[in-house]
Design an enzyme around this catalytic site. Structure first.
Site, PDB file in Angstrom:
ATOM      1  N   ILE A  30       1.154  -1.201   0.599  1.00 49.04           N
ATOM      2  CA  ILE A  30       0.297  -0.099   0.060  1.00 49.04           C
ATOM      3  C   ILE A  30       0.758   1.426   0.023  1.00 49.04           C
ATOM      4  CG2 ILE A  30      -1.514   1.783   1.723  1.00 49.04           C
ATOM      5  CD1 ILE A  30      -2.897  -1.471   2.232  1.00 49.04           C
ATOM      6  N   ASP A  93      13.707   2.114  11.382  1.00 46.65           N
ATOM      7  CA  ASP A  93      13.616   0.298  11.848  1.00 46.65           C
ATOM      8  C   ASP A  93      13.557   0.679  13.298  1.00 46.65           C
ATOM      9  OD1 ASP A  93      13.187  -2.371  12.957  1.00 46.65           O
ATOM     10  OD2 ASP A  93      15.738  -2.578  12.884  1.00 46.65           O
ATOM     11  N   ASN A 120       2.457   4.402   7.837  1.00 42.78           N
ATOM     12  CA  ASN A 120       2.140   3.238   7.205  1.00 42.78           C
ATOM     13  C   ASN A 120       3.088   2.187   7.265  1.00 42.78           C
ATOM     14  OD1 ASN A 120       0.931   2.245   4.201  1.00 42.78           O
ATOM     15  ND2 ASN A 120       3.408   1.611   4.801  1.00 42.78           N
ATOM     16  N   SER A 175      -4.330   1.898  10.430  1.00 41.36           N
ATOM     17  CA  SER A 175      -4.747   0.892  11.539  1.00 41.36           C
ATOM     18  C   SER A 175      -5.469  -0.079  10.554  1.00 41.36           C
ATOM     19  CB  SER A 175      -5.969   1.748  12.400  1.00 41.36           C
ATOM     20  OG  SER A 175      -6.853   0.776  12.821  1.00 41.36           O
ATOM     21  N   TYR A 205      -2.699  -7.936  17.406  1.00 40.28           N
ATOM     22  CA  TYR A 205      -2.271  -7.305  16.263  1.00 40.28           C
ATOM     23  C   TYR A 205      -3.556  -6.373  16.557  1.00 40.28           C
ATOM     24  CZ  TYR A 205      -2.751  -6.231  10.991  1.00 40.28           C
ATOM     25  OH  TYR A 205      -3.291  -4.812   9.950  1.00 40.28           O
ATOM     26  N   LYS A 209      -3.390  -1.880  17.048  1.00 40.25           N
ATOM     27  CA  LYS A 209      -4.075  -0.751  16.000  1.00 40.25           C
ATOM     28  C   LYS A 209      -4.968  -0.069  16.521  1.00 40.25           C
ATOM     29  CE  LYS A 209      -1.826  -2.135  11.844  1.00 40.25           C
ATOM     30  NZ  LYS A 209      -1.283  -0.941  10.917  1.00 40.25           N
ATOM     31  N   VAL A 236      -6.255  -5.782   1.352  1.00 43.00           N
ATOM     32  CA  VAL A 236      -5.252  -6.025   0.169  1.00 43.00           C
ATOM     33  C   VAL A 236      -3.963  -7.111   0.391  1.00 43.00           C
ATOM     34  CG1 VAL A 236      -3.883  -4.371  -1.277  1.00 43.00           C
ATOM     35  CG2 VAL A 236      -4.985  -3.515   0.278  1.00 43.00           C
ATOM     36  N   ASN A 240       2.630  -7.720   1.317  1.00 40.25           N
ATOM     37  CA  ASN A 240       3.714  -8.773   2.173  1.00 40.25           C
ATOM     38  C   ASN A 240       3.329  -8.873   3.090  1.00 40.25           C
ATOM     39  OD1 ASN A 240       5.865  -8.691  -0.161  1.00 40.25           O
ATOM     40  ND2 ASN A 240       7.188  -7.057  -0.090  1.00 40.25           N
TER      41      ASN A 240
HETATM   42  N1  LIG Z   1      -2.962  -5.396   3.265  1.00 44.50           N
HETATM   43  C1  LIG Z   1      -3.823  -5.618   3.672  1.00 44.50           C
HETATM   44  O1  LIG Z   1      -4.847  -6.281   4.200  1.00 44.50           O
HETATM   45  C2  LIG Z   1      -4.128  -4.615   5.006  1.00 44.50           C
HETATM   46  C3  LIG Z   1      -5.527  -4.707   5.801  1.00 44.50           C
HETATM   47  C4  LIG Z   1      -5.339  -3.402   6.861  1.00 44.50           C
HETATM   48  C5  LIG Z   1      -4.297  -2.963   7.092  1.00 44.50           C
HETATM   49  N2  LIG Z   1      -3.437  -2.965   6.483  1.00 44.50           N
HETATM   50  C6  LIG Z   1      -2.292  -1.643   7.150  1.00 44.50           C
HETATM   51  O2  LIG Z   1      -1.714  -1.242   6.139  1.00 44.50           O
HETATM   52  C7  LIG Z   1       0.011  -1.461   6.295  1.00 44.50           C
HETATM   53  C8  LIG Z   1       0.650  -1.652   5.098  1.00 44.50           C
HETATM   54  O3  LIG Z   1       0.461  -2.723   4.961  1.00 44.50           O
HETATM   55  P1  LIG Z   1       0.842  -3.648   3.455  1.00 44.50           P
HETATM   56  O4  LIG Z   1      -0.761  -4.284   3.356  1.00 44.50           O
HETATM   57  O5  LIG Z   1       1.660  -2.762   2.389  1.00 44.50           O
HETATM   58  O6  LIG Z   1       2.184  -4.221   3.847  1.00 44.50           O
HETATM   59  P2  LIG Z   1       3.844  -4.598   3.086  1.00 44.50           P
HETATM   60  O7  LIG Z   1       3.442  -5.164   2.054  1.00 44.50           O
HETATM   61  O8  LIG Z   1       4.101  -5.161   4.042  1.00 44.50           O
HETATM   62  O9  LIG Z   1       4.150  -3.330   3.688  1.00 44.50           O
HETATM   63  C9  LIG Z   1       5.256  -3.216   4.943  1.00 44.50           C
HETATM   64  C10 LIG Z   1       5.707  -2.261   5.082  1.00 44.50           C
HETATM   65  O10 LIG Z   1       6.069  -2.040   6.150  1.00 44.50           O
HETATM   66  C11 LIG Z   1       8.010  -2.202   6.530  1.00 44.50           C
HETATM   67  N3  LIG Z   1       8.074  -2.135   7.820  1.00 44.50           N
HETATM   68  C12 LIG Z   1       8.189  -3.452   8.323  1.00 44.50           C
HETATM   69  N4  LIG Z   1       8.799  -3.304  10.063  1.00 44.50           N
HETATM   70  C13 LIG Z   1       9.152  -2.491   9.437  1.00 44.50           C
HETATM   71  C14 LIG Z   1      10.474  -2.236  11.048  1.00 44.50           C
HETATM   72  N5  LIG Z   1      10.608  -2.413  11.725  1.00 44.50           N
HETATM   73  N6  LIG Z   1      10.905  -1.117  10.374  1.00 44.50           N
HETATM   74  C15 LIG Z   1      10.852  -0.091   9.383  1.00 44.50           C
HETATM   75  N7  LIG Z   1       9.866  -0.303   8.259  1.00 44.50           N
HETATM   76  C16 LIG Z   1       9.534  -1.877   8.574  1.00 44.50           C
HETATM   77  C17 LIG Z   1       8.041  -2.731   5.466  1.00 44.50           C
HETATM   78  O11 LIG Z   1       9.046  -2.463   5.233  1.00 44.50           O
HETATM   79  P3  LIG Z   1      10.126  -4.338   4.647  1.00 44.50           P
HETATM   80  O12 LIG Z   1      10.140  -4.172   3.546  1.00 44.50           O
HETATM   81  O13 LIG Z   1      12.176  -3.052   5.317  1.00 44.50           O
HETATM   82  O14 LIG Z   1       9.903  -4.930   5.563  1.00 44.50           O
HETATM   83  C18 LIG Z   1       6.909  -2.683   4.079  1.00 44.50           C
HETATM   84  O15 LIG Z   1       7.606  -1.803   3.915  1.00 44.50           O
HETATM   85  C19 LIG Z   1       0.712  -1.550   7.301  1.00 44.50           C
HETATM   86  O16 LIG Z   1       0.817  -1.274   8.253  1.00 44.50           O
HETATM   87  C20 LIG Z   1      -1.263  -2.574   7.911  1.00 44.50           C
HETATM   88  O17 LIG Z   1      -1.195  -3.265   8.996  1.00 44.50           O
HETATM   89  C21 LIG Z   1      -3.494  -3.946   5.627  1.00 44.50           C
END
Ligand SMILES: NC(=O)c1ccc[n+]([C@@H]2O[C@H](COP(=O)([O-])OP(=O)(O)OC[C@H]3O[C@@H](n4cnc5c(N)ncnc54)[C@H](OP(=O)(O)O)[C@@H]3O)[C@@H](O)[C@H]2O)c1
Length: 334
Positions: A30, A93, A120, A175, A205, A209, A236, A240
């Protein structure tokens, strides 16, 4: 609600109206699309991540994708004078509070103001473990580190409020609908490290949130010149976020199939998942009087969060708990 069209939000010319944004975790999922659209709108963006190599690779891909989009602009879009912004790496980090503080200090040294901060980055449903700072990993990554980063950057956000009185600086927190797993206001010291962890990890989790939503509500109250919003982006399924589960030996393929089926019926694309964040950043119709502290879901619809998340007594208790826990680690929050 109709699907958001990011092209309808105002574009800026960075040579005349420089606007600065910081996003954590902008290198994937995202976050990647959120960066893409802010970049297309002319923003100077700090993409904060823990791996310079991963962030720089994503910056190259973002530039390539943006160039492709620009080359396909229609005549009226060219006439609108749309300019690309710029993209910069910032090391952070979230597992380490000192790294978070360094990131805030580095940004303060580089920039006189900050218009948009997007918390994010996040992790979901990982096995129980503690960070070097002694917090449960989901709690620190999803809530405590974003709290620390944001409170350290409040002076930069306030400077943007001084400089651009008609454009309140914005803080957006990712969130999740998963915040509903915190169905009661448990002690925030609970780490829920119980068997079976596959269930209790969701409680951890949900707790983190929920705290994030509390944080946006309290920040809005304490800093009424900053527009603070939390977001559930939608389901989504191709980011990852799910990779711990899909990479499990043997069971991984089963989880992958399950997530794909769920995504087929209820999910949105990675790009559409970014639209609510983008709207919270760019839509000039959002304003402090009517929108501060609110929670938005897929496609930018306003939605009341859970009873626990919207309870302001709980929000105040969460704030006090967090400040105390940071004080115990010799970090003071103004
Ligand atoms: N996908 C969904 O369905 C969904 C639903 C509800 C909420 N969300 C929220 O949306 C946000 C984005 O999620 P996403 O689905 O886009 O997931 P994603 O592709 O896994 O992206 C997460 C990002 O967070 C970074 N990250 C994780 N741990 C970290 C750390 N210790 N220090 C710095 N960066 C770190 C990751 O970096 P690395 O590449 O280095 O790991 C990655 O860039 C999250 O907060 C998630 O909880 C997502």
């Amino acid at each position: 609600m109709a699907i958001i069209d990011p092209n309808t939000f105002p574009y800026i010319d960075p040579s005349k109206d420089r606007r600065v944004a910081l996003i954590t975790g902008g290198n994937s999922g995202i976050g990647w699309y959120t960066v893409l659209h802010l970049y297309l709108h002319g923003y100077t963006i700090y993409v904060a991540g823990r791996s310079r190599a991963r962030v720089n690779k994503s910056i190259d891909e973002l530039k390539e994708k943006a160039a492709k989009i620009v080359s396909n602009y229609k005549l009226e879009e060219i006439r609108e004078e749309r300019y690309l912004g710029s993209l910069h790496f910032l090391e952070i980090d979230l597992f380490s509070l000192s790294s978070v503080q360094n990131a805030a200090e580095n940004l303060i040294a580089k920039e006189p103001y900050l218009n948009i901060l997007i918390n994010n980055a996040g992790i979901m449903a990982l096995p129980y473990s503690l960070t070097p700072d002694g917090f449960e990993i989901q709690m620190q990554t999803n809530y405590i580190s974003p709290f620390l980063l944001t409170t350290k950057l409040v002076p930069l956000l306030e400077k943007a409020a001084d400089l651009f009185p008609d454009e309140p600086p914005r803080v957006v927190y990712l969130s999740s609908v998963g915040h509903h797993f915190m169905f009661s206001y448990f002690s925030l010291d609970s780490t829920f490290n119980y068997f079976p962890n596959i269930l209790f990890t969701w409680l951890r989790y949900g707790m983190a949130k929920t705290c994030g939503i509390h944080f946006m509500k309290m920040l809005a109250l304490r800093n009424p010149r900053i527009l603070c919003m939390s977001v559930h982006p939608g389901f989504v399924m191709n980011t990852n976020l799910f990779s711990y589960w899909t990479r499990l030996p043997i069971f991984g393929i089963m989880f992958w199939c399950l997530f794909q089926i769920f995504g087929y019926f209820f999910g949105v694309s990675n790009e559409r998942g970014a639209y609510t964040s983008i709207r919270c950043c760019l839509d000039r119709n959002y304003n402090i009087q009517k929108d501060n502290g609110k929670y938005y879901v897929t496609d930018g619809s306003e939605c009341p969060p859970s009873y626990v998340a919207r309870n302001m007594d709980y929000a105040a208790r969460t704030w006090i708990w967090t400040v105390k826990k940071l004080n115990e680690r010799n970090i003071s929050i103004p």
